[in-house]
Design a protein around this motif. Structure first.
Motif: not given
Length: 487
Positions: A121-132
């Protein structure tokens, strides 16, 4: 060069805390940001964290967990005293409980599901906010699943993985059937990665697949390669020692500073060390002790578990109270026998031993300021923070020479007056008793040497600035290593 750093951790002080890991989660990301990195922190939204104090992100995200698809919410806040964003994974079925990892005594039987889910879920949060992120920084077994999961997500193809081991004793060991929750190729379930003794070992796997590994002191980095401190993974760690770095944790001196501490009776510093006496008197009064000026007050704050040397203390403390003319105060909770033992000891020796079962941040500050010495008889101690707090407060540490305790405390030399604490090596009650007896003798009969040590200790700094530079170097090293291995 600043990096975009995704920092995954299971607890952060100010939101949810069980121990020193939370202090790191609070202070370290802020220090990285001050050093020039762009940091985003992600942690679970536990029951103890009031969602009304957080900003709700109006979107629902999902991840696969084995054969199931789980939907979760997201909240956001700032790390206190900073502009660092911290995001919270909200899933009531896993995190809507009073405890973080257990019910107070027994670990939750679905911890594999809980933290594999959180890592995804933490990785998905990063992807969803556009943080690469350039760097995905993991902490202990609870975030270890992300090390392999992100390799199956093209969004993180350029990210390097840095794993920090805060305590090797806790590895995330579960039945082999839990491996399918990762949703990765079964080839990774092998003795060189995630398989151990026929089961799933999340930390072991992350050690293998991460681009760099750190521990929280230089001494501990060496210790975990030995059978005594490796908890069954010493050979595995030795195989990956080329990417292992020991970096001492820092502390947040904005929180732990006797010159500004809002919890203590009288603030002080090197030039007003005499004010420390008022803090001692307040602490003695709080616990109802009756000890004289020439009788030192020794403090202990920590979990009442075997790692912290609590059995050594239990076996020797009554003799100290009877024979050494000393006072003790203890703050902590843990194993039931230890809670009962020290509570009964406080009833038996009410004039010399004070005990508070539980945790109080205010009382912790009062103990650091009011005691003359601070005891940490740990069987092993990856870093330790209380001995560093104690130094800043002129409260000389008495420690067993392991891990970060050995790295941060220099033994007193009565000839040269050098050093700023007292160390012992053997893990037995006699060594502990004798070292405390020595420290008491110095306190009582070598007052000049004791005061010199106090002032020397208060000048020491173990802040996060040096550690942030070291971690920046590790991030750079990991990126070069990833390119060289063709990752």
């Amino acid at each position: 060069m600043g990096f975009d750093v995704l920092f995954l951790i299971s607890e952060v002080a100010g939101f949810a805390k069980t121990g020193g890991l939370a202090d790191v989660g609070y202070a370290f990301p802020k220090a990285l940001a001050e050093y020039g990195h762009n940091v985003v922190v992600v942690m679970p939204r536990y029951y103890v964290i009031d969602r009304n104090n957080l900003e709700h992100i109006p979107r629902s995200l999902s991840v696969r967990l084995g054969k199931d698809t789980l939907w979760f919410g997201v909240f956001r806040s700032k790390l206190p005293g900073s502009e660092v964003d911290i995001y919270f994974v909200d899933y009531e079925a896993f995190f809507g409980r009073k405890g973080l990892y257990d019910d107070g005594f027994v670990p939750y039987n679905d911890n594999a599901e809980r933290f594999i889910f959180f890592s995804k879920a933490a990785l998905e949060v990063s992807r969803s906010i556009g943080f690469r992120p350039d760097v995905v920084h993991l902490n202990d077994w609870q975030t270890s699943p992300a090390s392999i999961v992100l390799k199956y997500n093209d969004y993180f193809r350029d990210s390097v993985v840095v794993l920090t081991i805060h305590n090797l004793q806790h590895q995330g060991f579960f039945g082999k059937e839990k491996f399918e929750l990762l949703n990765v190729d079964s080839k990774h379930f092998n003795p060189f990665e995630f398989e151990a003794l026929g089961g799933l070992n999340l930390l072991k796997g992350a050690i293998a697949v991460s681009d760099a590994i750190t521990t929280v002191s230089r001494r501990y980095a060496k210790e975990i390669e030995t059978p005594e401190y490796g908890f069954g993974l010493h050979e595995h760690i030795k195989a990956h020692s080329f990417k292992l770095f020991g970096i001492l944790n820092g502390v947040d001196y904005n929180q732990w500073n006797p010159q500004t501490d809002r919890f203590i009776k009288c603030r002080y510093d090197i030039d007003s060390l005499e004010n420390k006496k008022e803090c001692r008197e307040e602490l003695i009064s709080l616990f109802g002790l009756k000890i004289g000026d020439d009788e030192p007050l020794i403090g202990f704050i920590g979990r009442l578990v075997k790692q912290k040397g609590i059995e050594l203390l239990a076996a020797s403390i009554e003799g100290m109270l009877k024979d050494l003319r000393v006072g003790f105060v203890l703050l902590g909770s843990g194993e039931r026998w230890a809670e009962n033992f020290f509570s009964s000891l406080a009833s038996k020796y009410p004039d010399r031993f004070g005990c508070f079962i539980g945790y109080s941040d205010e009382l912790a500050h009062k103990i650091e300021a009011g005691c003359d010495m601070f005891l940490m008889p740990s069987l092993f101690e990856p870093c330790g923070l209380n001995q560093i707090y104690s130094l800043r407060y002129g409260t000389l540490p008495i420690v067993r020479a392991v891990g970060g305790l050995d790295d941060t405390v220099r033994n007193y030399d009565p000839e040269t007056k050098e050093g700023w604490g007292f160390k012992f090596w053997d893990a037995n009650p006699e060594a502990l008793f004798n070292t405390i007896a020595w420290a008491i003798d110095v306190f009582r009969n070598d007052k000049e040497g004791f005061r010199v040590m106090q002032k020397r200790a208060m000048r020491l700094r173990f802040d996060w600035s040096a550690s942030s530079k070291d971690y920046s170097d590790v991030y750079t090293w990991a990126r070069i290593y990833k390119r060289l291995k063709g990752g």
